[in-house]
Enzyme design. Structure first.
Site, PDB file in Angstrom:
ATOM      1  N   LYS A  89       0.843  -1.204   0.000  1.00  0.00           N
ATOM      2  CA  LYS A  89       0.000   0.000   0.000  1.00  0.00           C
ATOM      3  C   LYS A  89       0.871   1.243   0.000  1.00  0.00           C
ATOM      4  CE  LYS A  89      -3.771  -2.318   2.264  1.00  0.00           C
ATOM      5  NZ  LYS A  89      -4.311  -2.791   3.523  1.00  0.00           N
ATOM      6  N   GLN A 120      -5.539  -2.149   9.238  1.00  0.00           N
ATOM      7  CA  GLN A 120      -5.323  -3.452   8.606  1.00  0.00           C
ATOM      8  C   GLN A 120      -5.974  -4.562   9.440  1.00  0.00           C
ATOM      9  OE1 GLN A 120      -3.906  -3.975   5.591  1.00  0.00           O
ATOM     10  NE2 GLN A 120      -4.322  -6.143   5.790  1.00  0.00           N
ATOM     11  N   ASP A 161     -11.758   1.876   3.234  1.00  0.00           N
ATOM     12  CA  ASP A 161     -12.060   0.457   3.030  1.00  0.00           C
ATOM     13  C   ASP A 161     -13.533   0.234   2.664  1.00  0.00           C
ATOM     14  OD1 ASP A 161      -9.989  -1.425   3.299  1.00  0.00           O
ATOM     15  OD2 ASP A 161      -9.890  -1.132   5.474  1.00  0.00           O
TER      16      ASP A 161
HETATM   17  N1  GUN Z   1      -7.110  -7.489   5.326  1.00  0.00           N
HETATM   18  C1  GUN Z   1      -7.316  -8.221   4.200  1.00  0.00           C
HETATM   19  N2  GUN Z   1      -7.935  -7.478   3.271  1.00  0.00           N
HETATM   20  C2  GUN Z   1      -8.143  -6.258   3.820  1.00  0.00           C
HETATM   21  C3  GUN Z   1      -8.724  -5.055   3.336  1.00  0.00           C
HETATM   22  O1  GUN Z   1      -9.225  -4.942   2.215  1.00  0.00           O
HETATM   23  N3  GUN Z   1      -8.720  -4.006   4.212  1.00  0.00           N
HETATM   24  C4  GUN Z   1      -8.203  -4.100   5.469  1.00  0.00           C
HETATM   25  N4  GUN Z   1      -8.267  -3.013   6.256  1.00  0.00           N
HETATM   26  N5  GUN Z   1      -7.663  -5.195   5.943  1.00  0.00           N
HETATM   27  C5  GUN Z   1      -7.618  -6.266   5.116  1.00  0.00           C
END
Ligand code: GUN
Length: 276
Positions: free
Chosen positions: A40, A84, A107
């Site tokens: 990211k 996350q 998200d």
């Molecule tokens: N963990 C796995 N996929 C995601 C996601 O799309 N967003 C977040 N915040 N955590 C994740």
């Protein structure tokens, strides 16, 4: 997408006085999560989005995480907040998701954003989750027709299975949602024109489970039991010869999800700046 967004973002300092700012919070040291978070940050650098990663120890109490989120909610120079997942056991994921200001939830997991998606509100002030949004983009980019087609989704998670089913429904697919307790799964998957697999089991879908010409989206991020390497939920070797289109792992849904996260961050920024 990244190149287009980089060009768009390069015009922001002159127009708005700054670039978008995404803050990612990582609690603990889950290996998969560390990789996601690193990727990211890299994508933000490519697109020109300011990014901050906050690392907190695995034993962080829930109250400390909530306090950090409150601080970021109040910071006018933070446009997107992403915590996350998964989180360590002592922390309630729903509580954390609800604590993020809805307008900074890149998200799209906040209950208000989820509700807006299920109610199909045509409004840019709501965020669509990154992975489902990216899956639709992949299908469109590969010119896979969706309307009237049979779409089968394996997995019913809040992050992928449920929202992608809704987005496929909105595009007039006939959607079947399967999961770990579905009976005669292969009979259902063999009918699929579009097969989305998000069940979290390595190489779960094999060639005999799909029909000729199927378009396959593999959302898996699994560890191959034979090689120890990253692999998907789909056995690429046996499914690919029958598929009209298929996403690889790594290199398919993952990078597209991150591109959509960049897009969501830019959208939140533009809404805040009154551009839309
Ligand atoms: N963990 C796995 N996929 C995601 C996601 O799309 N967003 C977040 N915040 N955590 C994740």
């Amino acid at each position: 997408m990244k190149a287009e967004m980089a060009e768009q973002v390069s015009s922001f300092p002159a127009k708005y006085g700054r670039v978008p700012h995404l803050v990612v919070i990582l609690v603990g040291d889950d290996l998969g999560s560390q990789t996601y978070v690193r990727n990211k940050a890299k994508a933000c650098d490519v697109v020109g989005i300011k990014n901050t990663t906050i690392r907190m120890p695995a034993e962080t109490p829930q109250a400390a995480l909530l306090a950090k989120i409150a601080e970021l909610n109040a910071d006018p120079e933070v446009d997107g907040i992403l915590v996350q997942l998964p989180l360590p056991r002592q922390i309630s994921e729903p509580k954390v998701i609800e604590a993020i200001a809805q307008e900074k939830d890149v998200d799209g997991f906040h209950p208000l954003n989820t509700a807006a998606m299920w109610q199909k509100r045509p409004n840019s002030s709501y965020t669509i989750p990154c992975t489902p949004k990216g899956i639709i983009k992949l299908l469109d980019e590969a010119k896979v027709p969706i309307e009237g087609k049979k779409a089968v989704v394996i997995g019913r998670s809040q992050i992928v299975g449920l929202p992608v089913s809704k987005l496929l429904l909105d595009r007039n697919a006939t959607v079947t949602i399967c999961h770990s307790r579905t009976k005669d799964l292969a009979e259902i998957t063999r009918q699929a024109d579009i097969l989305v697999v998000a069940i979290g089991r390595p190489k779960f879908v094999t060639g005999d489970m799909v029909k000729e010409g199927v378009a396959v989206i593999d959302v898996g991020m699994d560890k191959d039991p034979d090689t120890g390497k990253l692999c998907g939920d789909v056995d690429f070797a046996s499914v690919e010869p029958k598929a009209s289109a298929i996403t690889p792992v790594p290199g398919g849904v993952g990078p597209m999800t991150i591109a959509c996260l960049m897009e969501n961050t830019i959208e939140r920024f533009l809404v805040k700046m009154g551009a839309e």
